[in-house]
Design a protein around this motif. Structure first.
Motif, PDB file in Angstrom:
ATOM      1  N   ARG A  13       6.827  10.918   3.836  1.00 21.43           N
ATOM      2  CA  ARG A  13       6.382  11.333   5.162  1.00 21.43           C
ATOM      3  C   ARG A  13       4.863  11.309   5.277  1.00 21.43           C
ATOM      4  O   ARG A  13       4.314  10.959   6.322  1.00 21.43           O
ATOM      5  N   ALA A  14       4.197  11.677   4.177  1.00 22.28           N
ATOM      6  CA  ALA A  14       2.734  11.648   4.168  1.00 22.28           C
ATOM      7  C   ALA A  14       2.257  10.207   4.309  1.00 22.28           C
ATOM      8  O   ALA A  14       1.337   9.911   5.075  1.00 22.28           O
ATOM      9  N   ILE A  15       2.899   9.318   3.573  1.00 21.31           N
ATOM     10  CA  ILE A  15       2.542   7.898   3.640  1.00 21.31           C
ATOM     11  C   ILE A  15       2.737   7.387   5.064  1.00 21.31           C
ATOM     12  O   ILE A  15       1.885   6.698   5.620  1.00 21.31           O
ATOM     13  N   ALA A  16       3.862   7.756   5.638  1.00 20.11           N
ATOM     14  CA  ALA A  16       4.172   7.317   6.994  1.00 20.11           C
ATOM     15  C   ALA A  16       3.100   7.797   7.973  1.00 20.11           C
ATOM     16  O   ALA A  16       2.693   7.065   8.869  1.00 20.11           O
ATOM     17  N   GLN A  40       0.840  -1.189   0.000  1.00 16.76           N
ATOM     18  CA  GLN A  40       0.000   0.000   0.000  1.00 16.76           C
ATOM     19  C   GLN A  40       0.884   1.251   0.000  1.00 16.76           C
ATOM     20  O   GLN A  40       0.598   2.224  -0.706  1.00 16.76           O
ATOM     21  N   ALA A  41       1.950   1.196   0.763  1.00 21.72           N
ATOM     22  CA  ALA A  41       2.874   2.329   0.819  1.00 21.72           C
ATOM     23  C   ALA A  41       3.479   2.584  -0.557  1.00 21.72           C
ATOM     24  O   ALA A  41       3.572   3.733  -1.010  1.00 21.72           O
ATOM     25  N   GLU A  52       1.432   6.936  -6.531  1.00 15.41           N
ATOM     26  CA  GLU A  52       0.364   7.914  -6.773  1.00 15.41           C
ATOM     27  C   GLU A  52       0.836   9.332  -6.489  1.00 15.41           C
ATOM     28  O   GLU A  52       0.064  10.282  -6.618  1.00 15.41           O
ATOM     29  N   GLY A  53       2.074   9.437  -6.047  1.00 18.20           N
ATOM     30  CA  GLY A  53       2.645  10.762  -5.884  1.00 18.20           C
ATOM     31  C   GLY A  53       2.708  11.290  -4.463  1.00 18.20           C
ATOM     32  O   GLY A  53       3.095  12.432  -4.242  1.00 18.20           O
ATOM     33  N   LEU A  54       2.327  10.460  -3.504  1.00 16.93           N
ATOM     34  CA  LEU A  54       2.425  10.904  -2.114  1.00 16.93           C
ATOM     35  C   LEU A  54       3.881  10.872  -1.645  1.00 16.93           C
ATOM     36  O   LEU A  54       4.660  10.012  -2.064  1.00 16.93           O
ATOM     37  N   GLY A  55       4.201  11.799  -0.778  1.00 14.95           N
ATOM     38  CA  GLY A  55       5.539  11.823  -0.194  1.00 14.95           C
ATOM     39  C   GLY A  55       5.670  10.739   0.854  1.00 14.95           C
ATOM     40  O   GLY A  55       4.683  10.257   1.397  1.00 14.95           O
TER      41      GLY A  55
END
Ligand SMILES: [Zn+2]
Length: 91
Positions: free
Chosen positions: A60-63, A48-49, A55-58
């Motif tokens: 840190r955002a994923i974390a 998922q990460a 999908e372009g998430l950073g």
């Protein structure tokens, strides 16, 4: 988690020791702490990460979303990104 002595699962909470929940067995009175949870995350979360990363998430955002350390996310992406597409299709 069952009583290490009598294997009963009938227990009551008995406070915390070193940040771990301690229980007292209702059956034999033995006090024990639960095993620390493994820090290994399920493969689903790792994939998922990777997917979120693609999908372009950073990282840190994923974390933040997955409530894990961003260093873990970084490692998962490094390790899984090259093999992820095939697995993502199956997932
Ligand atoms: Zn017991």
């Amino acid at each position: 988690m069952e009583c290490p002595k009598c294997k009963s699962i009938d227990r009551m909470k008995d406070g915390f020791v070193g940040g771990r929940q301690r229980y007292q067995c209702k059956c034999c009175g033995y006090r024990y702490t639960v095993k620390q949870k493994s820090t290994a995350k399920p493969i689903e979360m790792k994939l998922q990460a990777v997917r979120m990363y693609e999908e372009g998430l950073g990282m840190r955002a994923i974390a933040r979303v997955l409530q894990v350390n961003h260093v873990s996310v970084q490692n998962w992406i490094k390790r899984l990104a090259p093999v992820a597409p095939a697995q993502l299709k199956r997932a």
